[in-house]
Design a protein around this motif. Structure first.
Motif, short mmCIF file in Angstrom:
data_model
loop_
_atom_site.label_atom_id
_atom_site.label_comp_id
_atom_site.label_asym_id
_atom_site.label_seq_id
_atom_site.Cartn_x
_atom_site.Cartn_y
_atom_site.Cartn_z
N GLU A 2 0.83 -1.19 0.00
CA GLU A 2 0.00 0.00 0.00
C GLU A 2 0.88 1.25 0.00
N THR A 3 0.31 2.35 -0.48
CA THR A 3 1.01 3.63 -0.50
C THR A 3 0.23 4.63 0.33
N LEU A 4 0.94 5.33 1.20
CA LEU A 4 0.35 6.40 2.00
C LEU A 4 1.05 7.70 1.64
N ASN A 5 0.28 8.79 1.54
CA ASN A 5 0.84 10.09 1.20
C ASN A 5 0.57 11.08 2.32
N PHE A 6 1.56 11.96 2.55
CA PHE A 6 1.47 12.97 3.59
C PHE A 6 1.92 14.31 3.03
N LYS A 7 1.18 15.35 3.36
CA LYS A 7 1.59 16.72 3.04
C LYS A 7 2.55 17.13 4.16
N THR A 8 3.74 17.64 3.79
CA THR A 8 4.76 17.96 4.79
C THR A 8 5.30 19.37 4.59
N ASN A 9 6.18 19.77 5.50
CA ASN A 9 6.92 21.02 5.34
C ASN A 9 8.42 20.71 5.17
N ILE A 10 8.73 19.55 4.63
CA ILE A 10 10.11 19.14 4.33
C ILE A 10 10.49 19.80 3.02
N VAL A 56 4.14 7.27 11.31
CA VAL A 56 4.89 8.07 10.35
C VAL A 56 4.81 9.55 10.74
N LYS A 57 3.61 10.00 11.06
CA LYS A 57 3.41 11.40 11.45
C LYS A 57 4.25 11.73 12.69
N LYS A 58 4.26 10.85 13.68
CA LYS A 58 5.04 11.09 14.90
C LYS A 58 6.54 11.09 14.61
N ALA A 59 6.99 10.23 13.71
CA ALA A 59 8.41 10.20 13.35
C ALA A 59 8.84 11.51 12.71
N ILE A 60 8.00 12.05 11.83
CA ILE A 60 8.30 13.33 11.18
C ILE A 60 8.34 14.44 12.22
N GLU A 61 7.39 14.42 13.15
CA GLU A 61 7.34 15.44 14.20
C GLU A 61 8.55 15.35 15.13
N LYS A 62 9.04 14.15 15.40
CA LYS A 62 10.26 13.99 16.23
C LYS A 62 11.45 14.66 15.57
N ALA A 63 11.46 14.67 14.24
CA ALA A 63 12.55 15.30 13.49
C ALA A 63 12.37 16.81 13.39
N GLY A 64 11.23 17.32 13.88
CA GLY A 64 11.01 18.77 13.86
C GLY A 64 10.20 19.27 12.68
N TYR A 65 9.51 18.39 12.00
CA TYR A 65 8.71 18.77 10.83
C TYR A 65 7.26 18.37 11.03
N LYS A 66 6.42 18.72 10.07
CA LYS A 66 5.00 18.40 10.15
C LYS A 66 4.60 17.51 8.99
N ALA A 67 3.64 16.63 9.25
CA ALA A 67 3.11 15.74 8.21
C ALA A 67 1.62 15.54 8.45
N GLU A 68 0.82 15.76 7.42
CA GLU A 68 -0.62 15.54 7.50
C GLU A 68 -1.02 14.52 6.46
N PRO A 69 -1.75 13.50 6.85
CA PRO A 69 -2.17 12.47 5.88
C PRO A 69 -3.01 13.07 4.75
N MET A 70 -2.82 12.54 3.57
CA MET A 70 -3.60 12.94 2.39
C MET A 70 -4.42 11.74 1.96
N THR A 71 -5.64 11.97 1.50
CA THR A 71 -6.46 10.86 1.03
C THR A 71 -5.99 10.36 -0.32
N GLU A 72 -5.53 11.28 -1.17
CA GLU A 72 -5.02 10.92 -2.48
C GLU A 72 -3.92 11.85 -2.86
N ARG A 73 -2.98 11.35 -3.64
CA ARG A 73 -1.95 12.24 -4.16
C ARG A 73 -2.53 12.99 -5.34
N PRO A 74 -2.35 14.33 -5.35
CA PRO A 74 -2.91 15.13 -6.47
C PRO A 74 -2.26 14.81 -7.80
#
Length: 74
Positions: A2-10, A56-74
């Motif tokens: 499966e593939t999961l997508n997240f909107k981030t500030n990376i 995954v979201k918590k791992a990104i936040e531990k690194a100092g960034y943000k991640a929000e799940p996306m339902t679909e990749r645009p």
């Protein structure tokens, strides 16, 4: 798989390097990639366990960034 997508500030390769050890620690990830050219800086992860979104979201936040799940990749 499966593939999961997240909107981030990376934003750059240094940011990707900062999150790498945190994402690599997640055993259920079979691979991941950040599209830093996308306006949404999309993190794509491949996994056999779709329940790891919060991890995954918590791992990104531990690194100092943000991640929000996306339902679909645009």
């Amino acid at each position: 798989m499966e593939t999961l997508n997240f909107k981030t500030n990376i934003k750059c390769s240094n940011c990707v390097a900062a999150v790498t050890p945190f994402l690599n620690d997640i055993e259920q990830l079979d691979g991941w990639n950040v599209d830093t050219n996308s306006p949404d800086r999309i993190l794509t992860v491949q996994t056999t366990d779709t329940r790891i979104g919060d991890e995954v979201k918590k791992a990104i936040e531990k690194a100092g960034y943000k991640a929000e799940p996306m339902t679909e990749r645009p």
